[in-house]
Design an enzyme around this catalytic site. Structure first.
Site, PDB file in Angstrom:
ATOM      1  N   HIS A 170     -32.110   2.056 -10.141  1.00 54.47           N
ATOM      2  CA  HIS A 170     -30.660   1.966  -9.938  1.00 54.47           C
ATOM      3  C   HIS A 170     -30.389   1.186  -8.669  1.00 54.47           C
ATOM      4  O   HIS A 170     -31.241   1.145  -7.767  1.00 54.47           O
ATOM      5  CB  HIS A 170     -30.031   3.363  -9.822  1.00 54.47           C
ATOM      6  N   HIS A 207     -27.373   0.862  -5.601  1.00 57.08           N
ATOM      7  CA  HIS A 207     -26.179   1.451  -4.997  1.00 57.08           C
ATOM      8  C   HIS A 207     -25.203   0.322  -4.671  1.00 57.08           C
ATOM      9  O   HIS A 207     -25.604  -0.673  -4.059  1.00 57.08           O
ATOM     10  CB  HIS A 207     -26.528   2.134  -3.672  1.00 57.08           C
TER      11      HIS A 207
HETATM   12  P1  AMP Z   1     -31.964   7.110  -4.336  1.00 55.72           P
HETATM   13  O1  AMP Z   1     -32.268   7.681  -2.987  1.00 55.72           O
HETATM   14  O2  AMP Z   1     -31.752   5.623  -4.279  1.00 55.72           O
HETATM   15  O3  AMP Z   1     -32.963   7.527  -5.389  1.00 55.72           O
HETATM   16  O4  AMP Z   1     -30.537   7.685  -4.691  1.00 55.72           O
HETATM   17  C1  AMP Z   1     -30.275   8.605  -5.693  1.00 55.72           C
HETATM   18  C2  AMP Z   1     -28.788   8.834  -5.654  1.00 55.72           C
HETATM   19  O5  AMP Z   1     -28.428   9.524  -6.842  1.00 55.72           O
HETATM   20  C3  AMP Z   1     -28.302   9.691  -4.478  1.00 55.72           C
HETATM   21  O6  AMP Z   1     -27.363   8.934  -3.714  1.00 55.72           O
HETATM   22  C4  AMP Z   1     -27.652  10.898  -5.148  1.00 55.72           C
HETATM   23  O7  AMP Z   1     -26.477  11.315  -4.486  1.00 55.72           O
HETATM   24  C5  AMP Z   1     -27.351  10.370  -6.542  1.00 55.72           C
HETATM   25  N1  AMP Z   1     -27.290  11.372  -7.608  1.00 55.72           N
HETATM   26  C6  AMP Z   1     -28.219  12.308  -7.887  1.00 55.72           C
HETATM   27  N2  AMP Z   1     -27.831  13.046  -8.965  1.00 55.72           N
HETATM   28  C7  AMP Z   1     -26.643  12.525  -9.367  1.00 55.72           C
HETATM   29  C8  AMP Z   1     -25.735  12.844 -10.417  1.00 55.72           C
HETATM   30  N3  AMP Z   1     -25.973  13.846 -11.278  1.00 55.72           N
HETATM   31  N4  AMP Z   1     -24.601  12.113 -10.525  1.00 55.72           N
HETATM   32  C9  AMP Z   1     -24.350  11.117  -9.658  1.00 55.72           C
HETATM   33  N5  AMP Z   1     -25.165  10.753  -8.661  1.00 55.72           N
HETATM   34  C10 AMP Z   1     -26.299  11.471  -8.506  1.00 55.72           C
END
Ligand code: AMP
Ligand code: ZN
Length: 138
Positions: A100, A102
């Site tokens: 993903h 951001h």
């Molecule tokens: P990363 O550190 O790049 O793996 O970021 C994962 C992101 O996913 C974090 O910013 C979390 O806040 C977000 N996240 C985790 N679970 C969910 C969810 N169910 N819906 C929306 N965002 C999520």
């Protein structure tokens, strides 16, 4: 698809999300723990661990959608700019192992900053690093 993957569950509509964009290949939804207003995650519908595993065309599609979302945030949320970031592997802060990016809308005076400590090259090291990377990329 991965059984336990939280983003796969969102894609399969088994978990709720505030979806802001969806097409055949990509979904984008608000981050549940935002660092700024409109912080959005852009996610390919097919499961890849991160950018290392994702095919180039998937990486490209995700970034094209990220651009659209960043521009939309500038148009309708009052953002003055945006960051596009992907965390690849644990050491880089990756917590959800489904590729993903951001999109982080930025606002005047928001004072968001990365906790960058900086890195100082030793004598000759920058030349060596550039050479190594350049060789690897040939
Ligand atoms: P990363 O550190 O790049 O793996 O970021 C994962 C992101 O996913 C974090 O910013 C979390 O806040 C977000 N996240 C985790 N679970 C969910 C969810 N169910 N819906 C929306 N965002 C999520
Ligand atoms: Zn997944």
């Amino acid at each position: 698809m991965s059984e336990e993957c939280v983003f796969c569950k969102i894609i399969k509509k088994e978990l709720p999300a505030r979806v802001v964009y969806e097409d055949d290949n990509v979904i984008a939804f608000l981050d549940i723990n935002p660092v700024s207003k409109g912080h959005t995650l852009v996610v390919p519908k097919k499961h890849y661990r991160n950018m290392v595993d994702a095919p180039d065309e998937v990486v490209a599609k995700v970034h094209i959608v990220a651009k659209k979302i960043g521009i939309a945030a500038m148009e309708v949320l009052g953002a003055k700019g945006f960051n596009v970031i992907s965390n690849n592997e644990k050491v880089a802060g990756q917590e959800v192992f489904h590729f993903h990016v951001h999109v982080i809308p930025r606002y005047t005076g928001d004072e968001l900053h990365y906790d960058v400590k900086g890195y100082k090259y030793t004598e000759g090291e920058a030349d060596e690093v550039a050479k190594k990377l350049n060789e690897a990329l040939k």
